[in-house]
Design a protein around this motif. Sequence first.
Motif, PDB file in Angstrom:
ATOM      1  N   THR A   1      79.188  67.628  30.702  1.00 44.56           N
ATOM      2  CA  THR A   1      78.820  68.332  29.482  1.00 44.56           C
ATOM      3  C   THR A   1      79.583  67.761  28.291  1.00 44.56           C
ATOM      4  N   ASP A   2      78.920  67.751  27.136  1.00 41.57           N
ATOM      5  CA  ASP A   2      79.539  67.274  25.898  1.00 41.57           C
ATOM      6  C   ASP A   2      80.484  68.347  25.361  1.00 41.57           C
TER       7      ASP A   2
ATOM      8  N   GLN B   1      80.585  70.303  21.822  1.00 40.68           N
ATOM      9  CA  GLN B   1      79.774  71.494  21.532  1.00 40.68           C
ATOM     10  C   GLN B   1      80.584  72.784  21.666  1.00 40.68           C
TER      11      GLN B   1
ATOM     12  N   ASN C   1      87.030  69.823  32.348  1.00 41.82           N
ATOM     13  CA  ASN C   1      85.635  69.653  31.941  1.00 41.82           C
ATOM     14  C   ASN C   1      84.714  69.520  33.151  1.00 41.82           C
TER      15      ASN C   1
ATOM     16  N   VAL D   1      82.670  72.674  33.847  1.00 45.43           N
ATOM     17  CA  VAL D   1      81.695  73.152  32.858  1.00 45.43           C
ATOM     18  C   VAL D   1      80.286  72.785  33.322  1.00 45.43           C
TER      19      VAL D   1
ATOM     20  N   ASP E   1      77.380  74.381  31.746  1.00 40.82           N
ATOM     21  CA  ASP E   1      76.450  74.477  30.630  1.00 40.82           C
ATOM     22  C   ASP E   1      77.113  75.205  29.470  1.00 40.82           C
ATOM     23  N   ILE E   2      76.551  75.020  28.306  1.00 40.29           N
ATOM     24  CA  ILE E   2      76.972  75.752  27.117  1.00 40.29           C
ATOM     25  C   ILE E   2      75.737  76.492  26.627  1.00 40.29           C
TER      26      ILE E   2
ATOM     27  N   VAL F   1      80.559  79.389  27.396  1.00 41.30           N
ATOM     28  CA  VAL F   1      80.723  78.212  28.231  1.00 41.30           C
ATOM     29  C   VAL F   1      80.587  78.709  29.664  1.00 41.30           C
TER      30      VAL F   1
ATOM     31  N   SER G   1      80.645  76.093  36.664  1.00 42.29           N
ATOM     32  CA  SER G   1      79.870  75.877  37.888  1.00 42.29           C
ATOM     33  C   SER G   1      80.388  76.694  39.059  1.00 42.29           C
TER      34      SER G   1
END
Length: 81
Positions: free
Chosen positions: A2-3, A6, A53, A56, A58-59, A64, A67
């Motif tokens: 994920t970025d 964001q 990270n 993570v 999804d946002i 946030v 998983s």
Amino acid sequence: MTDLSQIREHMEVIGADGVHVGTVDRVDGDRIKLTRKDTEHGEHARHHHYISNGLVADIEGDQVRLSANADVAVTFEEEKG
């Protein structure tokens, strides 16, 4: 992956089960730094905890989503270092 750009301050971090894990203080490198108000009492209250990270998923809006379920995700929390 994920970025993380964001992710913003004060976003809620929740487990895959929808349970609150913490609140974003800021992104620090490749980890999310959580606010101290969400840390446990005692010796853990004196410092921040971090979420990798890699957890993570999804946002979504102001959340946030991780998983892992919240009870599992907190076992992966890292301390400053």
